[in-house]
Motif scaffolding. Structure first.
Motif, short mmCIF file in Angstrom:
data_model
loop_
_atom_site.label_atom_id
_atom_site.label_comp_id
_atom_site.label_asym_id
_atom_site.label_seq_id
_atom_site.Cartn_x
_atom_site.Cartn_y
_atom_site.Cartn_z
N ASP A 8 1.60 0.14 11.76
CA ASP A 8 2.47 -0.33 10.66
C ASP A 8 2.11 -0.41 9.11
O ASP A 8 2.91 -0.06 8.32
N VAL A 9 0.86 -0.34 9.10
CA VAL A 9 0.22 -0.39 7.57
C VAL A 9 -0.15 0.93 6.90
O VAL A 9 -0.72 1.55 7.55
N VAL A 10 0.53 1.02 5.93
CA VAL A 10 0.23 2.13 5.08
C VAL A 10 -0.95 1.90 4.04
O VAL A 10 -0.81 1.02 3.23
N ALA A 11 -1.65 2.88 3.76
CA ALA A 11 -2.41 2.82 2.63
C ALA A 11 -2.13 3.97 1.56
O ALA A 11 -1.99 4.98 2.12
N SER A 12 -1.97 3.47 0.40
CA SER A 12 -1.64 4.48 -0.71
C SER A 12 -2.42 4.29 -1.88
O SER A 12 -2.76 3.23 -2.20
N LYS A 13 -2.50 5.51 -2.49
CA LYS A 13 -3.47 5.26 -3.97
C LYS A 13 -2.65 6.00 -5.01
O LYS A 13 -2.00 7.01 -4.83
N GLY A 14 -2.81 5.52 -6.31
CA GLY A 14 -2.09 6.28 -7.30
C GLY A 14 -1.11 5.50 -8.16
O GLY A 14 -1.17 5.74 -9.32
N ASN A 15 -0.69 4.60 -7.75
CA ASN A 15 0.18 3.66 -8.48
C ASN A 15 -0.08 2.65 -9.32
O ASN A 15 0.33 2.33 -10.30
N SER A 35 3.20 -2.97 4.13
CA SER A 35 3.72 -2.78 5.64
C SER A 35 5.28 -1.93 5.52
O SER A 35 5.74 -2.42 4.89
N TRP A 36 5.00 -1.02 6.50
CA TRP A 36 6.26 -0.21 6.74
C TRP A 36 7.21 -0.86 7.23
O TRP A 36 8.45 -1.11 6.96
#
Length: 558
Positions: free
Chosen positions: A420-427, A436-437
């Motif tokens: 379920d959990v997404v890690a994202s970078k750059g924002n 959480s998706w």
């Protein structure tokens, strides 16, 4: 061909002799020999044999008791070998040829070479299958992180290995109970023109070969593929041996991805073998059969450079490619024929508003939705194949609570931590976002823009430079990311995600920071670099970091 005879051995042996004990070189290639045709009792009479050619036969194994203690050269190319444990019986072996055996794993070969001792493994270029059409060279399209002005070129040792300056890494972190990671190998295997002085080739992507060999439940891979410049390398992390090297002059590789295909041999046996897809500047996807040692297919996928690619986790022949032409294409490679040839077909085309940088099938429903981190943000597409429309636009664009301007909306890191959990970078500058998706998607309705439900933020480098890719180890709850100082940021997020709401609003500190170990080369220290990407195998045993200074750094968990 039936069992071997003494008469046949004397006919094909050199020098010519009526005594088997005098033969030093024996050519048994192209005789359609089966494993049972190799009679150890007969072959053990070749007391002085130094060179044996068994190429182009139908061997599945080598007998374990051949008694050829003086053998120096063994050629077994183009067979059906699936086991090389018999190599340990040749203590004098100096030269070994195993290309064209599609059922050998690179891990098998590496382990046996180390066990037998004395065998030299060369970084031989992997040949491409003719004929090959050349594509017009594109302008450099990969965004390049800026080098610091005081970078100083250093000379690395001719064997392309750099010695570490200390026996263990300097680790910073908030939890002393975390496992220790120590630098194991530093390799310079992507050099332009094989120059030992090349500290400029930028390395962009790496991927561990999944451990999908039959009968190896719980096994984990120690084989990693790396790409940068005109080369793709396959490396054994334990030994530091470059098992395979593929070069494409004029290419610059940006991405690699593994899959395993089930094929049926001419004898009717089902086997699984690994295929490595590699792509980059020229818009071509090259399918590398690393066990057999050649490029077995080329897809002319895009007219511009390919930024990234990934295989579907549920369909072994389905491959997504993302390009600077602002398109993502889903391909079906098909199952290769007996000549290892592919017939790829195009299934879907997904249009993007900006250049896609990272691809990520949604972990809980990979056949339904695909996420992409792009220059303009994070987007989602419906990729169901039972829908009639084969060209589709973005269904939803995700926005983050810190409403950044367009220039700051780039998402250059994207991966699932769990289902379920997404890690994202750059924002947002200096942080990695965990969201959480399921909770985000629940609030969609008919909206085309959707604010993500943030679970936590992780403290990262405050650099303004972009294109440092993050990765995850879902089984271990680990998030990894490199930075502009050569450091590796390690986050164990399991304790963060299990905290009851409300969770802390402030960015959470990393569990560990692995400082750049500053390896030595020809009496000088390599003090400065950037870690463009860092990936660990699923059990977090080995960690591979790729730099913008042509150094592959391999760490091992102690």
């Amino acid at each position: 061909m039936g069992p071997l005879s003494a008469r046949l051995l004397m006919q094909r042996g050199r020098p010519k002799s009526d005594r088997l004990g005098k033969i030093r070189s024996l050519d048994l290639s192209g005789l359609k020999l089966l494993s049972e045709h190799l009679d150890p009792k007969l072959l053990s009479r070749l007391k002085q044999l130094q060179e044996l050619d068994l190429s182009n036969n139908q061997l599945e194994t080598l007998p374990a008791n051949l008694g050829l203690s003086h053998l120096r050269v063994l050629r077994c190319a183009n067979n059906q070998l699936g086991d090389v444990t018999a190599l340990c019986q040749f203590p004098q072996l100096e030269e070994l040829s195993l290309e064209g055996n599609p059922f050998l794993t690179v891990r098998m070969i590496s382990e046996e070479l180390v066990a037998s001792g004395g065998i030299q493994v060369r970084e031989a270029d992997v040949p491409e299958r003719p004929p090959k059409a050349t594509a017009a060279r594109e302008p450099r399209a990969k965004p390049v992180a800026l080098k610091r002005p005081d970078d100083t070129p250093l000379s690395l040792s001719p064997n392309k290995r750099v010695c570490t300056s200390s026996s263990s890494a300097h680790v910073e972190g908030s939890d002393g109970s975390q496992p220790t990671l120590e630098p194991l190998h530093f390799l310079q295997c992507h050099s332009k023109n094989n120059s030992p002085r090349d500290l400029e080739t930028q390395l962009w992507a790496c991927a561990f070969e999944p451990a999908w060999e039959e009968g190896q439940a719980g096994a984990t891979s120690q084989t990693v593929a790396t790409c940068g410049g005109e080369a793709v390398c396959v490396i054994d992390c334990q030994t530091g041996i470059v098992l395979h090297k593929y070069k494409a002059p004029g290419e610059e590789f940006f991405s690699v991805a593994w899959t395993a295909l089930t094929v049926v041999t001419q004898a009717g046996h089902k086997k699984r073998w690994s295929v490595l897809a590699a792509a980059g500047l020229r818009g071509l996807v090259r399918l590398l059969h690393v066990r057999a040692g050649f490029c077995c297919g080329v897809i002319r996928a895009h007219k511009k450079a390919i930024a990234t690619l990934c295989f579907s986790p549920t369909h072994e022949t389905h491959l997504f490619t993302a390009s600077y032409d602002k398109r993502i294409i889903l391909w079906d490679l098909g199952v290769p024929n007996h000549d290892y040839e592919f017939q790829a077909s195009q299934l879907l085309t997904l249009d993007t508003a900006s250049i896609p940088l990272r691809l990520c099938p949604v972990a809980s429903c990979p056949d339904t939705y695909l996420l992409a981190g792009c220059e303009g943000g994070c987007c989602c597409w419906d990729v169901r194949l039972d829908q009639p429309q084969k060209r589709r636009v973005c269904e939803v664009e995700f926005v983050f609570s810190e409403g950044a301007e367009a220039a700051g909306r780039r998402v250059d890191g994207l991966a699932f931590v769990n289902e379920d959990v997404v890690a994202s970078k750059g924002n947002s500058l200096g942080t990695i976002c965990l969201w959480s998706w399921s909770q985000t998607w629940m609030g969609r309705g008919k909206q085309s823009t959707l604010a993500v439900v943030v679970l936590a933020r992780l403290q990262w480098s405050p650099t303004k430079l972009a294109y440092f890719s993050l990765s995850t180890c879902p089984d271990e709850g680990i998030v990894l990311c490199g930075d502009e100082e050569g450091n590796v940021w390690v986050y164990d997020v399991r304790h963060i995600l299990t905290q009851p709401p409300p969770r802390p609003a402030a960015p959470q500190a990393p569990t560990q920071i692995l400082k750049w170990p500053q390896p030595w080369a020809l009496g000088q220290m390599v003090t400065k670099t950037m870690v463009n990407t860092v990936v660990a195998n699923p059990t977090f045993t080995y960690l591979t970091a790729l730099t913008d200074s042509n150094i592959v750094a391999i760490w091992k968990r102690q």
